[in-house]
Design a protein around this motif. Structure first.
Motif, PDB file in Angstrom:
ATOM      1  N   UNK A 239       0.661  -1.249   0.026  1.00 38.03           N
ATOM      2  CA  UNK A 239       0.022  -0.116  -0.167  1.00 38.03           C
ATOM      3  C   UNK A 239       0.933   1.253  -0.020  1.00 38.03           C
ATOM      4  N   UNK A 240       0.188   2.210  -0.626  1.00 35.91           N
ATOM      5  CA  UNK A 240       1.121   3.712  -0.569  1.00 35.91           C
ATOM      6  C   UNK A 240       0.589   4.611   0.328  1.00 35.91           C
ATOM      7  N   UNK A 241       0.812   5.615   0.311  1.00 37.80           N
ATOM      8  CA  UNK A 241       0.220   6.849   1.467  1.00 37.80           C
ATOM      9  C   UNK A 241      -1.105   6.802   1.158  1.00 37.80           C
ATOM     10  N   UNK A 242      -1.610   7.058  -0.183  1.00 35.87           N
ATOM     11  CA  UNK A 242      -3.022   7.326  -0.089  1.00 35.87           C
ATOM     12  C   UNK A 242      -3.773   6.236   0.035  1.00 35.87           C
ATOM     13  N   UNK A 243      -3.318   4.792  -0.117  1.00 37.86           N
ATOM     14  CA  UNK A 243      -4.410   3.733   0.455  1.00 37.86           C
ATOM     15  C   UNK A 243      -4.386   3.702   1.924  1.00 37.86           C
ATOM     16  N   UNK A 244      -3.302   4.035   2.424  1.00 39.71           N
ATOM     17  CA  UNK A 244      -3.085   3.969   4.124  1.00 39.71           C
ATOM     18  C   UNK A 244      -4.268   5.143   4.258  1.00 39.71           C
ATOM     19  N   UNK A 245      -3.970   6.207   3.911  1.00 38.99           N
ATOM     20  CA  UNK A 245      -4.915   7.245   4.437  1.00 38.99           C
ATOM     21  C   UNK A 245      -6.521   6.786   4.098  1.00 38.99           C
ATOM     22  N   UNK A 246      -6.692   6.160   3.025  1.00 39.74           N
ATOM     23  CA  UNK A 246      -8.156   5.567   2.922  1.00 39.74           C
ATOM     24  C   UNK A 246      -8.585   4.626   3.912  1.00 39.74           C
ATOM     25  N   UNK A 247      -7.574   3.780   4.269  1.00 36.09           N
ATOM     26  CA  UNK A 247      -7.931   2.884   5.429  1.00 36.09           C
ATOM     27  C   UNK A 247      -7.946   3.492   6.686  1.00 36.09           C
ATOM     28  N   UNK A 248      -7.084   4.309   7.228  1.00 36.88           N
ATOM     29  CA  UNK A 248      -7.104   5.023   8.474  1.00 36.88           C
ATOM     30  C   UNK A 248      -8.262   6.078   8.566  1.00 36.88           C
ATOM     31  N   UNK A 249      -8.610   6.714   7.567  1.00 35.00           N
ATOM     32  CA  UNK A 249      -9.925   7.721   7.735  1.00 35.00           C
ATOM     33  C   UNK A 249     -11.215   6.656   7.762  1.00 35.00           C
TER      34      UNK A 249
END
Length: 643
Positions: free
Chosen positions: A573-583
């Motif tokens: 996962x890149x940072x955008x995918x991680x952001x989608x998960x976290x949010x």
């Protein structure tokens, strides 16, 4: 001599008035009393007494008048006396003696003399009268007043707010409550000074608040905060009485970076706090622009995705959302998710909202672009539907808006406050290029004694993005030097870090060489510091510090997420995918642990996930913004969080 005596009386009279005005009292020393006993009686230290009564160190005589400071953190004992008649003395009245003089001589009231010599009610006192003078046994009864009381912590209250409210330092609050923990919880009971309710101070959000650090006097605070002693004393009248104390919380004029106070919010693991498993409904708005994807085109789908930045970003973010949905279902959470393509068009957003029923939607995530997000937020404001923005730039912060991405100003504040809070810093230098001159000036406003070093220019005035070693060597001092570097140029970042690394020196007592420590920081971390020209060895040796909205994860820390993501997509996962998960995890978990998103702000002050953390605060007139960022540094070729 008489004139001297009169002046002395006047000085004492006016001095006594001043003492009373400054919340002091007096104590008449009794025979056999010690300084320790007096200090204990008034809940103060012996040093407090000696400070105002230096002669008491030499000798403590009966009937001496001591000046006693009345601490707001404690209450003196209430003292009452009882009299028991032991017997009588006989007194033969002499010439010129009066009832008044006799009462003074025997330390009794005139009425007490008359009571046991009833003839005096009808006749005046005459020479030769034989009087019975009562002798009393006087007993002093001390009623101790509780110096503390119990206080229930309110929502959003941290240690410094409670300490400020009751006029004590954070350390004093911690001493009163040794088991209080690192962060306070709403409803937690604390022991606090037993002062009257009207004496409690309230935190006024129109001001900033600053915690006094070790070795800080008024002069250093003026340099650091730009606030003089007179202003501080006018906002904090108790300073005239107590002076500055370490840990004291001061009210200051409002400033985004004046406060060294950051609430240490308690991290909440919402997966253990689930209150309802009733179905929750969220909507996701992303600019896929699928109408632009031609399935029959000779250009492959992957090539079309790579050429459309909005589609690329949306798919990455959405991939993280899907992993979050899978994780939430594993927790037993029932979730309905609607996904809408905004097509990067504000009118399309209006169409989506007008043709679909959002009445039962608990929260909306997205859209990703400012114009489409503002349109959605404006229309959802009518139904007070919470809408969460993953971006954070150029937003209208309506009452229903949650800005999940911390602002750039907050990143600056984090770094500046970090430097301000370090009392070991001996010298500050600001290195900048022409494009970042405004940022350099902003930093200089907060560190007026800092030295400036600018990147060199050619003969035409064009910035060349480098400095020479002699440009900065002379600005360094023995001890700890903090160097701000403000640039987006990889060349300048590499040049400065290399030069600074060569100027670090250890102490050599034999040659008289002083130790020179250098810490590199920036208020704007960007790609210039991640380029191939930059030496991570140099950044590590300089303990390079910066603030960031997300902390890079490691495989152990986020093992479950990474495994699940890789099993679903066969990629990391890149940072955008991680952001989608976290949010998504944060929004849904807030919904199932609180009655709604709005109440979760108080009930869940800080949440952390793979890379991102969320601590929402409400603007006085507007919505909510994420007030939590990471401070990180390079250490042993790794990036670690600075606690």
């Amino acid at each position: 001599m008489n004139r001297f005596f009169l002046v002395l009386i006047l000085v004492f009279a006016f001095g006594y008035q001043s003492i009373q005005a400054q919340n002091f009292s007096t104590h008449q020393v009794k025979k056999g009393e010690s300084i320790e006993a007096i200090a204990k009686r008034y809940f103060i230290s012996t040093a407090d007494i000696y400070k105002l009564n230096p002669d008491a160190r030499k000798e403590l005589k009966p009937n001496t008048i001591l000046i006693i400071p009345l601490s707001k953190a404690s209450k003196p004992e209430e003292v009452s006396t009882t009299k028991e008649l032991k017997g009588f003395k006989t007194h033969k009245t002499g010439r010129k003696e009066t009832l008044y003089s006799l009462a003074k001589e025997y330390d009794i009231a005139e009425d007490e003399i008359k009571k046991y010599n009833t003839f005096l009610y009808a006749n005046p006192l005459r020479k030769g009268d034989k009087l019975k003078i009562p002798v009393f046994k006087i007993t002093e009864v001390v009623k101790k007043t509780e110096s503390t009381k119990m206080y229930k912590v309110l929502s959003k209250e941290g240690k410094w707010r409670v300490a400020y409210k009751f006029g004590i330092t954070v350390k004093e609050l911690e001493d009163l409550n040794p088991d209080m923990g690192e962060a306070l919880r709403e409803g937690q009971m604390l022991k606090v000074p037993n002062i009257k309710t009207e004496e409690e101070k309230e935190v006024d959000e129109k001001y900033s608040y600053y915690k006094v650090l070790p070795k800080e006097g008024f002069y250093r605070l003026k340099l650091k905060l730009g606030i003089d002693q007179e202003t501080l004393e006018s906002l904090n009248p108790e300073l005239k009485e107590t002076g500055l104390k370490v840990g004291m919380v001061l009210k200051t004029p409002f400033s985004k970076v004046a406060s060294s106070l950051e609430e240490t919010a308690k991290k909440v693991d919402l997966t253990t706090e689930i209150k309802t498993y009733k179905n929750k409904h969220i909507a996701l708005m992303l600019p896929f622009r699928l109408n632009r994807v031609d399935m029959d085109s000779s250009l492959g789908i992957s090539d079309q995705i790579s050429k459309d930045p909005y589609l690329d970003v949306s798919l990455d973010f959405h991939s993280g959302v899907l992993v979050a949905i899978d994780s939430l279902k594993a927790l037993g959470i029932s979730l309905k998710v609607d996904v809408y393509d905004t097509k990067y068009d504000a009118n399309e957003v209006s169409t989506i909202l007008n043709t679909n029923n959002f009445d039962d939607v608990d929260a909306v995530i997205g859209p990703l672009t400012p114009n489409t997000f503002n349109r959605a937020a404006s229309e959802l404001k009518k139904t007070n539907t919470p809408i969460i923005s993953p971006i954070g730039e150029n937003l209208n912060l309506y009452d229903n808006v949650f800005q999940a991405k911390p602002s750039n100003d907050l990143l600056k504040e984090k770094v500046i406050n970090f430097v301000k809070s370090d009392s070991t810093v001996n010298n500050i230098i600001i290195v900048s290029d022409t494009k970042h001159a405004t940022t350099a000036s902003y930093i200089l406003q907060h560190f007026s004694q800092a030295k400036q070093v600018r990147s060199r220019k050619d003969k035409n005035g064009k910035d060349q993005y480098y400095i020479m070693i002699e440009d900065i060597r002379g600005s360094l001092k023995p001890g700890k030097n903090v160097v701000f570097i403000e640039t987006a140029s990889e060349g300048l970042a590499s040049n400065v870090s290399s030069i600074l690394n060569s100027l670090i020196q250890s102490e050599n007592k034999n040659t008289g060489r002083s130790k020179v420590d250098i810490v590199l920081v920036t208020t704007n971390f960007n790609s210039a510091f991640e380029g191939d020209e930059i030496s991570n060895d140099h950044l590590s040796s300089l303990s390079f510090h910066y603030a960031t909205i997300s902390k890079p994860y490691n495989s152990e820390e986020a093992n479950s997420f990474i495994k699940k993501y890789e099993s679903m997509y066969n990629s990391t996962p890149n940072s955008r995918a991680v952001k989608g998960f976290d949010l998504t995890m944060d929004v849904v978990l807030r919904l199932v642990t609180s009655d709604d998103m709005y109440l979760s702000v108080n009930q869940s002050p800080l949440t952390k996930y793979v890379e991102n953390k969320f601590a929402y605060k409400k603007k006085p007139f507007g919505g909510y913004y994420n007030d939590s960022v990471y401070l990180v540094k390079y250490h042993d070729l790794s990036i670690v969080e600075v606690e």
